[in-house]
Design an enzyme around this catalytic site. Sequence first.
Site, PDB file in Angstrom:
ATOM      1  N   CYS A 104      -1.904   9.558   2.497  1.00 25.02           N
ATOM      2  CA  CYS A 104      -1.628   8.907   1.218  1.00 25.02           C
ATOM      3  C   CYS A 104      -2.695   9.299   0.199  1.00 25.02           C
ATOM      4  O   CYS A 104      -2.428   9.398  -0.986  1.00 25.02           O
ATOM      5  CB  CYS A 104      -1.571   7.396   1.392  1.00 25.02           C
ATOM      6  SG  CYS A 104      -2.949   6.750   2.318  1.00 25.02           S
TER       7      CYS A 104
ATOM      8  N   GLU B  83       0.879  -1.175   0.000  1.00 23.83           N
ATOM      9  CA  GLU B  83       0.000   0.000   0.000  1.00 23.83           C
ATOM     10  C   GLU B  83       0.908   1.213   0.000  1.00 23.83           C
ATOM     11  O   GLU B  83       1.511   1.536   1.024  1.00 23.83           O
ATOM     12  CB  GLU B  83      -0.901  -0.002   1.250  1.00 23.83           C
ATOM     13  CG  GLU B  83      -1.786  -1.230   1.413  1.00 23.83           C
ATOM     14  CD  GLU B  83      -2.849  -1.339   0.331  1.00 23.83           C
ATOM     15  OE1 GLU B  83      -3.064  -0.370  -0.414  1.00 23.83           O
ATOM     16  OE2 GLU B  83      -3.456  -2.413   0.217  1.00 23.83           O
TER      17      GLU B  83
HETATM   18  P1  NDP Z   1       8.424   4.852   4.548  1.00 20.83           P
HETATM   19  O1  NDP Z   1       8.364   4.101   3.292  1.00 20.83           O
HETATM   20  O2  NDP Z   1       9.577   5.742   4.791  1.00 20.83           O
HETATM   21  O3  NDP Z   1       8.362   3.858   5.801  1.00 20.83           O
HETATM   22  C1  NDP Z   1       7.300   2.934   5.985  1.00 20.83           C
HETATM   23  C2  NDP Z   1       7.743   1.866   6.969  1.00 20.83           C
HETATM   24  O4  NDP Z   1       8.782   1.084   6.391  1.00 20.83           O
HETATM   25  C3  NDP Z   1       8.320   2.427   8.266  1.00 20.83           C
HETATM   26  O5  NDP Z   1       7.939   1.601   9.339  1.00 20.83           O
HETATM   27  C4  NDP Z   1       9.794   2.342   8.005  1.00 20.83           C
HETATM   28  O6  NDP Z   1      10.550   2.315   9.189  1.00 20.83           O
HETATM   29  C5  NDP Z   1       9.886   1.017   7.274  1.00 20.83           C
HETATM   30  N1  NDP Z   1      11.097   0.812   6.472  1.00 20.83           N
HETATM   31  C6  NDP Z   1      12.002   1.722   6.044  1.00 20.83           C
HETATM   32  N2  NDP Z   1      12.973   1.113   5.301  1.00 20.83           N
HETATM   33  C7  NDP Z   1      12.661  -0.209   5.263  1.00 20.83           C
HETATM   34  C8  NDP Z   1      13.256  -1.348   4.655  1.00 20.83           C
HETATM   35  N3  NDP Z   1      14.374  -1.255   3.919  1.00 20.83           N
HETATM   36  N4  NDP Z   1      12.669  -2.548   4.812  1.00 20.83           N
HETATM   37  C9  NDP Z   1      11.521  -2.674   5.531  1.00 20.83           C
HETATM   38  N5  NDP Z   1      10.910  -1.616   6.134  1.00 20.83           N
HETATM   39  C10 NDP Z   1      11.471  -0.401   6.003  1.00 20.83           C
HETATM   40  O7  NDP Z   1       7.039   5.655   4.627  1.00 20.83           O
HETATM   41  P2  NDP Z   1       6.576   6.715   5.695  1.00 20.83           P
HETATM   42  O8  NDP Z   1       6.586   6.111   7.053  1.00 20.83           O
HETATM   43  O9  NDP Z   1       7.358   7.976   5.487  1.00 20.83           O
HETATM   44  O10 NDP Z   1       5.047   6.935   5.285  1.00 20.83           O
HETATM   45  C11 NDP Z   1       4.657   7.819   4.304  1.00 20.83           C
HETATM   46  C12 NDP Z   1       4.356   7.101   3.009  1.00 20.83           C
HETATM   47  O11 NDP Z   1       3.372   6.114   3.239  1.00 20.83           O
HETATM   48  C13 NDP Z   1       3.757   8.020   1.962  1.00 20.83           C
HETATM   49  O12 NDP Z   1       4.334   7.750   0.714  1.00 20.83           O
HETATM   50  C14 NDP Z   1       2.279   7.647   1.961  1.00 20.83           C
HETATM   51  O13 NDP Z   1       1.627   7.930   0.756  1.00 20.83           O
HETATM   52  C15 NDP Z   1       2.351   6.185   2.250  1.00 20.83           C
HETATM   53  N6  NDP Z   1       1.091   5.693   2.771  1.00 20.83           N
HETATM   54  C16 NDP Z   1       0.331   4.873   1.991  1.00 20.83           C
HETATM   55  C17 NDP Z   1      -0.919   4.445   2.422  1.00 20.83           C
HETATM   56  C18 NDP Z   1      -1.760   3.545   1.579  1.00 20.83           C
HETATM   57  O14 NDP Z   1      -2.678   2.957   2.118  1.00 20.83           O
HETATM   58  N7  NDP Z   1      -1.498   3.382   0.300  1.00 20.83           N
HETATM   59  C19 NDP Z   1      -1.458   4.873   3.721  1.00 20.83           C
HETATM   60  C20 NDP Z   1      -0.565   5.698   4.478  1.00 20.83           C
HETATM   61  C21 NDP Z   1       0.663   6.097   3.999  1.00 20.83           C
HETATM   62  P3  NDP Z   1      11.092   3.687   9.838  1.00 20.83           P
HETATM   63  O15 NDP Z   1       9.986   4.680   9.847  1.00 20.83           O
HETATM   64  O16 NDP Z   1      11.453   3.265  11.196  1.00 20.83           O
HETATM   65  O17 NDP Z   1      12.236   4.130   8.967  1.00 20.83           O
END
Ligand code: NDP
Length: 489
Positions: free
Chosen positions: A269, A235
């Site tokens: 998002c 997502e």
């Molecule tokens: P990120 O992609 O930066 O992070 C998402 C999660 O992935 C966090 O828990 C992060 O940890 C973790 N993560 C980071 N690197 C890795 C890796 N290499 N392997 C596995 N996990 C990893 O997104 P954001 O948290 O900044 O969220 C914002 C984004 O989410 C926006 O693009 C938004 O559009 C999207 N989003 C989409 C939704 C949907 O339903 N389609 C709903 C809500 C948001 P950590 O934060 O600890 O680095």
Amino acid sequence: MTVTETFDIHSPTTGGLVGSFPVLGVDAVEEVVAHARGAGRWWAGLGFRERSRRLRRWAADIAAHEIELAQLIALETGKPLPDAVLEVALTLDHLAWAGRNASRVLGKRRVSRTILTANQSASLRYEPFGVVGVIGPWNYPVFTPMGSIAYALAAGNAVVFKPSEFTTATGAWLVESFARVVPEHPVLQQVSGRGGTGAALCRSGVDKVSFTGSTTTGARVMATCAESLTPVVLELGGKDALIVDVDADVSAAADAAAFGGVSNAGQSCTAVERVFVVAERYDQFVAELSAILRNLTPGSQDGASYGPMTMPSQVEVVRRHVDAALADGGRAVVGGPESVGDRLIGPILLTDVPPGNIAATEETFGPTIVVTKVRDLDQAIELANSTPFGLAASVFGKRRAQEAAERLRVGMVSINSWVMYAGVPALSWGGVGSSGFGRIHGADGLREFARSKAITRQQFKAPISLTSFSRAKRATDIVVRYDRLRHRR
Ligand code: NDP
């Protein structure tokens, strides 16, 4: 479990320390997943009815502490309390729906046979995967991951949740609340840490990963999961459009664009990042939207319209997009580069931005809205569909609104409102293209966390066997005759 490193969470509003959490490494994550495996078997063994009862009790526990949870969300993300309450309220409806409907959607059912298989009874059932890893973002730290957690649990899986490092206290709250109603085994656990902990979860042997986050990280997660053929639901981000047609209620559209564009500081998002307005309604729409945006009061004070940016690094992305739009001939009708502060960004309305500019093509994730004048609805749809993203959209209009909804290349559309599909648990949630694949919410969301198993049972010996070396030559003649009859035109 040996943990050598911790990280602190500071509130974007107060700057105060919210909590300190361990950074779990590979071994620690594997240990958690190993505990989850046994817990998952026990949870699956409870059956639909008991799981539904437990999930109802979980919803009751969350509802009884709703304000406490909302306050924690507000503290960690910086969003106003009413927004946090709305997030919890929507989540509760999903939790209740998932528990109530899992048996109907996933329970054993008979399916029809054909003449060639008339001697078989056929049935389909859905089994839980075992352990599902859920990786969540920080912008809706309850609603978003719970779209996976609630549905995965209802389907009979144990869940290991990796929340964003910015909202780990909220994740821990959810796990503690669940343990109050399911104290027997660690069916829902949290692994805290940064990106590396998420990567460790992908490699830990979980049976499926449900990831919500940015498109870039989603691709990384998919690559990591590919190493072990672990299936994924992604997502991801969006660049959602709102379309205003000639017969739209322009005031309602401006109101929805304002809230959909800049509430939660635009960090949704499904935020309205692009608006396409037919020429006849353009001036009125821009005037009404500007008036609303100018009246907003962002900040950390009580009654603020929206709060500061949760993640400091996002401020630079917003600044870059606004600067790029203005350098390319765009106009800032409300706000401008000066609205981009250290952590707080005032609402910014941009017009005349060329379609290829990054402000119109990439996810900004800030309180900015790009409004574009279009010839007609067809051009609006064409431009809305012109990015690789395809999460959701809104359409304001009457006569052709349904047609527009069907032609938009997205997973979700709300007509004459913004984001209302999120509040209907029976509807699926998910995008297309760079917004990801797979579905959470609704019946599709339940099936996403279960694998189907097909079973046939022979009820009587077939008069003519087709799957035996002793089959008669006339069996093939009969099949050919049957095929001609059955499939004749
Ligand atoms: P990120 O992609 O930066 O992070 C998402 C999660 O992935 C966090 O828990 C992060 O940890 C973790 N993560 C980071 N690197 C890795 C890796 N290499 N392997 C596995 N996990 C990893 O997104 P954001 O948290 O900044 O969220 C914002 C984004 O989410 C926006 O693009 C938004 O559009 C999207 N989003 C989409 C939704 C949907 O339903 N389609 C709903 C809500 C948001 P950590 O934060 O600890 O680095």
